[in-house]
Write an enzyme that holds these catalytic residues in place. Sequence first.
Site, PDB file in Angstrom:
ATOM      1  N   TYR A  92      49.979  36.947  37.700  1.00  0.00           N
ATOM      2  CA  TYR A  92      49.058  37.015  38.615  1.00  0.00           C
ATOM      3  C   TYR A  92      47.741  36.023  38.495  1.00  0.00           C
ATOM      4  CZ  TYR A  92      46.535  38.667  43.108  1.00  0.00           C
ATOM      5  OH  TYR A  92      45.328  38.543  44.642  1.00  0.00           O
TER       6      TYR A  92
ATOM      7  N   ASP B 280      43.036  31.994  33.288  1.00  0.00           N
ATOM      8  CA  ASP B 280      42.652  32.302  34.494  1.00  0.00           C
ATOM      9  C   ASP B 280      41.518  33.596  33.670  1.00  0.00           C
ATOM     10  OD1 ASP B 280      42.322  34.534  36.458  1.00  0.00           O
ATOM     11  OD2 ASP B 280      44.644  34.646  37.186  1.00  0.00           O
TER      12      ASP B 280
ATOM     13  N   LYS C 118      34.752  37.232  40.284  1.00  0.00           N
ATOM     14  CA  LYS C 118      34.508  39.026  40.061  1.00  0.00           C
ATOM     15  C   LYS C 118      33.571  39.114  39.268  1.00  0.00           C
ATOM     16  CE  LYS C 118      39.264  41.082  39.504  1.00  0.00           C
ATOM     17  NZ  LYS C 118      39.520  40.901  40.691  1.00  0.00           N
TER      18      LYS C 118
END
Length: 436
Positions: free
Chosen positions: A154, A243, A270
């Site tokens: 993801y 990522d 984040k």
Amino acid sequence: MSGDSADPYDRYRDRTPASAELSERAKRVLPGGDTRSVTYHGPYPSFFTEASGATVTTADGETLLDFLNNYTQSVLGHAPEAPVEAACDRLQHGNDVAAPNEDIVELAERLVDRISSVEQVRFGNSGTEGTMNAIRGAMAWTERDRILKVEGGYHGTHDTVEVAVGDESAHEGIPDSVKKRVDAVPFNDTEALKNRFECAGEEYACFILEPIMGVGGMIPAEESYLETARDLTAAADSLLLFDEVMSFRLAPGGAQERYGVEPDLTALGKLIGGGLPIGAFGGREDVMSQFHPETGGLKHSGTFNGNPATMAAGAALLDQYDADRIEALNERGDRFRERLQGIGDVSDRPVRITGDGSLFQIHVTDEPVTDYESSTAGEPPLEDLFIRMRNDGILLAPRGMGNLSTAIEDEHTDTFLDAFEEAIDRIPEANSTTAV
């Protein structure tokens, strides 16, 4: 406690009437009553009113220990003093100006100093934007439009990376033309990766992967897999894209520092925003120069790119989250996962705990968990475990994923472990479902 014979969903409804009422109100103006798919769970999610340190307070007056931390974002816990003060100070001095300011430079300097593979960086507003623009940069640099990703990996919600994320029926609306230019390989399968590059390596703009597979089950990459990925992409003149939206917390320079493999490009998000929306992508100067406003061919803009309050909060957070603090948190996470596995080893249910440092995932299986196919993240037994833990005042992801913040103390982990020990033997079998 979880040992109560009452149905856990009935117990949840009894405890959360205010959230039930707010959910019905929300459904009139929001599809399903929420605006973020991952925060929804049946029968309805709890609404929160405030959060501080290691706890969240709900609209029903409950105080929950937070072992989810906004899916790894709140690494210092909720409302940490330095980032909050930095953001508020910036807001009081004006924030919405169509011009750069020093706060942007400050955060960029910190990231470039910490991540040896990142020579230049640009900011957006989400991890989705980070991976999207990094992939776009890779396609422009290589003049190729095919990419390779990991099965079940993801990387946000833009079309390219939504391919091969779980059940394809759950990701409708992706053009067939996009699906045709995205290939996927199993995680941690070095031979499959070699075969894929032998077949089409010179057609790929990049290979994008998480050093620790987050949504797919918090599964660390084997170092040999990362090293092979590095060698194969270099040989094919393709770019390696990490990522690190979740995994950046594992070392001052992210998981790439912890595992000793440097990519060409890195996507971030984040925690680097200090509690405010952020995304970033960075890497080699020659690749990033494509985004130069005068000499580059790629445009990249956004009203809130480099939002000064976010930049100030992010810089303040990174100053607090230094190497010593990271090491201490990783050590606490390692001990916590070991204790979790110890409970699982004597449970009536087969349990595997995966993760690294402060990251963890509970799996209900007796088989090794190395990739998306062997992961049980999101399966019904874990949703049942989630609601039972939630009833006992513990917040983690419905798919069984969690992480520690620096605000979590030994007494908090002890409380979690006690609740887990009671709950794990009461969840349904892996092939059963629970009505909500």
